[in-house]
Design an enzyme around this catalytic site. Sequence first.
Site, PDB file in Angstrom:
ATOM      1  N   HIS D  89       0.856  -1.330   0.104  1.00 16.39           N
ATOM      2  CA  HIS D  89       0.088  -0.126  -0.008  1.00 16.39           C
ATOM      3  C   HIS D  89       0.945   1.118   0.101  1.00 16.39           C
ATOM      4  O   HIS D  89       1.408   1.448   1.074  1.00 16.39           O
ATOM      5  CB  HIS D  89      -0.815  -0.082   1.198  1.00 16.39           C
ATOM      6  N   ARG D  90       0.668   1.864  -1.075  1.00 14.88           N
ATOM      7  CA  ARG D  90       1.718   2.825  -1.439  1.00 14.88           C
ATOM      8  C   ARG D  90       1.319   4.291  -0.737  1.00 14.88           C
ATOM      9  O   ARG D  90       2.520   5.138  -0.522  1.00 14.88           O
ATOM     10  CB  ARG D  90       2.161   3.073  -2.741  1.00 14.88           C
ATOM     11  N   GLU D  97      11.370  -1.997  11.635  1.00 13.65           N
ATOM     12  CA  GLU D  97      12.592  -2.105  12.490  1.00 13.65           C
ATOM     13  C   GLU D  97      13.823  -2.936  11.553  1.00 13.65           C
ATOM     14  O   GLU D  97      12.917  -3.693  10.518  1.00 13.65           O
ATOM     15  CB  GLU D  97      12.495  -2.973  13.655  1.00 13.65           C
ATOM     16  N   GLY D  99      16.747  -5.104  10.226  1.00 16.69           N
ATOM     17  CA  GLY D  99      17.647  -6.171  10.623  1.00 16.69           C
ATOM     18  C   GLY D  99      18.884  -5.953  10.217  1.00 16.69           C
ATOM     19  O   GLY D  99      19.861  -6.937  10.248  1.00 16.69           O
ATOM     20  N   ARG D 100      19.268  -4.840   9.491  1.00 17.71           N
ATOM     21  CA  ARG D 100      20.642  -4.370   9.138  1.00 17.71           C
ATOM     22  C   ARG D 100      21.124  -3.673  10.407  1.00 17.71           C
ATOM     23  O   ARG D 100      22.338  -3.479  10.557  1.00 17.71           O
ATOM     24  CB  ARG D 100      20.431  -3.472   8.015  1.00 17.71           C
ATOM     25  N   ARG D 168      20.918 -12.527   8.876  1.00 20.59           N
ATOM     26  CA  ARG D 168      19.297 -12.432   9.023  1.00 20.59           C
ATOM     27  C   ARG D 168      18.502 -13.096   7.883  1.00 20.59           C
ATOM     28  O   ARG D 168      17.548 -13.373   7.683  1.00 20.59           O
ATOM     29  CB  ARG D 168      18.747 -11.000   9.063  1.00 20.59           C
ATOM     30  N   ASN D 184      -3.696   8.488   6.105  1.00 18.91           N
ATOM     31  CA  ASN D 184      -4.681   9.319   6.344  1.00 18.91           C
ATOM     32  C   ASN D 184      -6.071   8.416   6.189  1.00 18.91           C
ATOM     33  O   ASN D 184      -5.918   7.174   5.606  1.00 18.91           O
ATOM     34  CB  ASN D 184      -4.871  10.521   5.297  1.00 18.91           C
ATOM     35  N   ALA D 185      -7.327   8.885   6.239  1.00 21.54           N
ATOM     36  CA  ALA D 185      -8.579   7.784   6.441  1.00 21.54           C
ATOM     37  C   ALA D 185      -8.970   7.349   5.041  1.00 21.54           C
ATOM     38  O   ALA D 185      -9.537   6.217   4.815  1.00 21.54           O
ATOM     39  CB  ALA D 185      -9.626   8.781   7.204  1.00 21.54           C
ATOM     40  N   ARG D 195      -8.063  -5.653   2.625  1.00 22.11           N
ATOM     41  CA  ARG D 195      -7.618  -6.475   3.616  1.00 22.11           C
ATOM     42  C   ARG D 195      -8.750  -6.876   4.965  1.00 22.11           C
ATOM     43  O   ARG D 195      -8.108  -7.607   5.739  1.00 22.11           O
ATOM     44  CB  ARG D 195      -6.428  -5.791   4.481  1.00 22.11           C
TER      45      ARG D 195
END
EC number: 2.1.1.148
Lengths: 241, 241, 241, 241
Positions: D89-90, D97, D99-100, D168, D184-185, D195
């Site tokens: 969803h752009r 977080e 993993g690097r 990882r 936003n809404a 979804r």
Amino acid sequence: MSENEIRFRSDVTVQLVKSAAQDGDVVFAARVSTQGEQTLATAGEDATARDKGLIRYLMRDRHGSPFEHNSFTFYVEAPIFVFREFMRHRIASYNEESGRYREMRPVFYVPSRERNLVQVGKPGAYVFEPGTADQHELVEESVRTESTSAYRSYQRMLEAGVAREVARTVLPLNLYSSMYTTMNARALMNFLSLRTKKDNAAFPSFPQREIEMVAEQMEEYFRQAMPLTHAAFEDGGRIAP
Amino acid sequence: MSENEIRFRSDVTVQLVKSAAQDGDVVFAARVSTQGEQTLATAGEDATARDKGLIRYLMRDRHGSPFEHNSFTFYVEAPIFVFREFMRHRIASYNEESGRYREMRPVFYVPSRERNLVQVGKPGAYVFEPGTADQHELVEESVRTESTSAYRSYQRMLEAGVAREVARTVLPLNLYSSMYTTMNARALMNFLSLRTKKDNAAFPSFPQREIEMVAEQMEEYFRQAMPLTHAAFEDGGRIAP
Amino acid sequence: MSENEIRFRSDVTVQLVKSAAQDGDVVFAARVSTQGEQTLATAGEDATARDKGLIRYLMRDRHGSPFEHNSFTFYVEAPIFVFREFMRHRIASYNEESGRYREMRPVFYVPSRERNLVQVGKPGAYVFEPGTADQHELVEESVRTESTSAYRSYQRMLEAGVAREVARTVLPLNLYSSMYTTMNARALMNFLSLRTKKDNAAFPSFPQREIEMVAEQMEEYFRQAMPLTHAAFEDGGRIAP
Amino acid sequence: MSENEIRFRSDVTVQLVKSAAQDGDVVFAARVSTQGEQTLATAGEDATARDKGLIRYLMRDRHGSPFEHNSFTFYVEAPIFVFREFMRHRIASYNEESGRYREMRPVFYVPSRERNLVQVGKPGAYVFEPGTADQHELVEESVRTESTSAYRSYQRMLEAGVAREVARTVLPLNLYSSMYTTMNARALMNFLSLRTKKDNAAFPSFPQREIEMVAEQMEEYFRQAMPLTHAAFEDGGRIAP
């Protein structure tokens, strides 16, 4: 003053309708990346020297996403030619007053005597000069005459029962309109980098003065809400991350 | 005809500058999701009945992303009030001619006699009616008078050395401009769903006639380039996936 | 080799599925702004020295929109951890193969001996060093063991009738996936500026080597399709306009 | 419990970090279009029956932009396979977080006994069924075994000095991660429409259950913050405007 009395203005208005934006938002979002859920535990702390360093680092290394978890909603009154440029910025939300749904009020922009009128130089390197008194008078007279005439025609068509969306097409680009616009700090910095002309900017920009007047007011709200972010933006050459 | 002779038009122009768009693009992109690299092996095949079914299924279930791997570039000539609405669509690319960089040519929009002039009903349920001959004459005369007067003022200011970006502010919204715009089929369908008014549309839309004239020409190019996609869009109530 | 025989790769694949992108697109779009419809008349000409200068000027002054009227569609095969980073770029279109719709094939990434394994320094200033033979052996053995074990579990669950979308959750991040992605040159330059590490870049970037391997292949296609634009990007410090 | 003790969860967490979102924002933005600056004068009023009608009208006629002048920031903990879908969803902002930059904690998703395991039917019309006790046991055992083994390998590599970004890659897709996301809404309604699977939805959607669990928690925050907007969304078939 009657509703239909024609008014001229030389300024623009920007009000901050609401904001949910502080430097802490940047810090907490960035720390999700590096520290996981501890982030939330420290959400109440004040921004410290460490935060300041983190914000500078994010800006410098172009980690842009932490600057997006915030929002500013502005109410802007400006001439249509300003909105035409403004809405080219696609990472923002807009609701402008509609000449299809309402009758436009007769408020028009006329450049003040402080507005430089004469452009010299080549594209990409324009310089503006003040202009003579004659030039200023010509502009003022032209603007006043055309605005008044166009608005009278607009009204005549409305009175004759012509649809607003048709009648409005004779109105000039210096007509004032108004809008709500919402954007986050990253988009706002991009806007400011292109729509203000500052000596400390890493890249040249040649904004039209009137949109710069809008941008300057927006920047002041931004500076107040997010002083560390604004300072990092300034010190980094006004480049959006 | 001299460069500065004022012209009036009642139409809009849309040229397809280039496109990289065919129904097969949708199919191949969708098959990456479901079949992996076999997709490429079949890339040369014609769209078949199976492709048609797949496109309909994607449209109906709102799998929008397969409709994005293509692009259309249009060159549009239309009045500024049309571009104002057009550029509210943010999932597209724009380059419009600039009144800061060049002198605007004196071409203005005037509604034709076929353009309905009278709006009745309430917001959200407007209906347009033709308008009387008197109303049409009033509109034509108003448009011609104001356009001509504004352009003369514009020229006088330019001749006096006033910057283009200042002088242009007296020009009316019916001035023609031109632009390049590039978008993919998904964005284009969203544009069409909002900017055309069709009986088979699942949702109401009330576009201003002039932007609809632009949209109709764009739709024809779309229909020719991607007939199966267009048919699925039509049959599905003109809802963008 | 059987479908279910586990394979290991150390490379990534980028194929140019199609492009509609040349330097001329930039020039013609930019000229709409400055010259209006004459643009189209010259659309057949070769890019000249004047074009080269124009492209450099647009890049330097960050006139980004003329770089958007083109598109590249790539087919990429890479491990999932690469796609995770890739899809953070929002100004692009994606269709990735879906572990919900199809059974994933047993292809896994293992770092080659050339891949630096050891990271030293602080965040924002990491440096990578080769790693010892022991470290390389540990990585290879760990990757092979875990990948094989996970895929065997995946298959056992599928054979027992468990839904693909559930079974796939045990698969590791080094599993290969594939996708179609479409973007324009402006978005591509932004991607390259962040996902490659070059000495002439104005800003530091610390991409993970595996996404950089993807980016390098994309850049080569870009360079071939739009040599003047690529050269201007290179010479300007690899800053997206 | 030690930091490195492996934990299994069957739930997802969504916290509302902050929101600047109420029904009034929609109303005021819409009224800018229709009434101009009077909007601000009434900004203090409660949402009334008239507001309710306006919101329904905007939703029904797909006037989407008034729903954008607000924002929600969520902190989400969920398995990586959920984030993979989420970030498609752009029109949203993300900080996950990394993993690097940090060592991932050993928390893994295992489906609960309530999670349907068996998928029957064809693509686009899947139905899920509970699954047998044997199937559930197989899934639990597979997930626990593979997660534990992968994490032990991860740790061994880290202890041997291998860079986090390399180590990882053996971790499975059911590893928990966390992120800040802001939207936003309007974007939120689009997310919810795709979804969640609701009987009153105008369009079918087949979300994976785990992202639906995230969406349901987001929806509850949305419903509380903007009850009129949520009701209009529900009543209109859960179509984003």
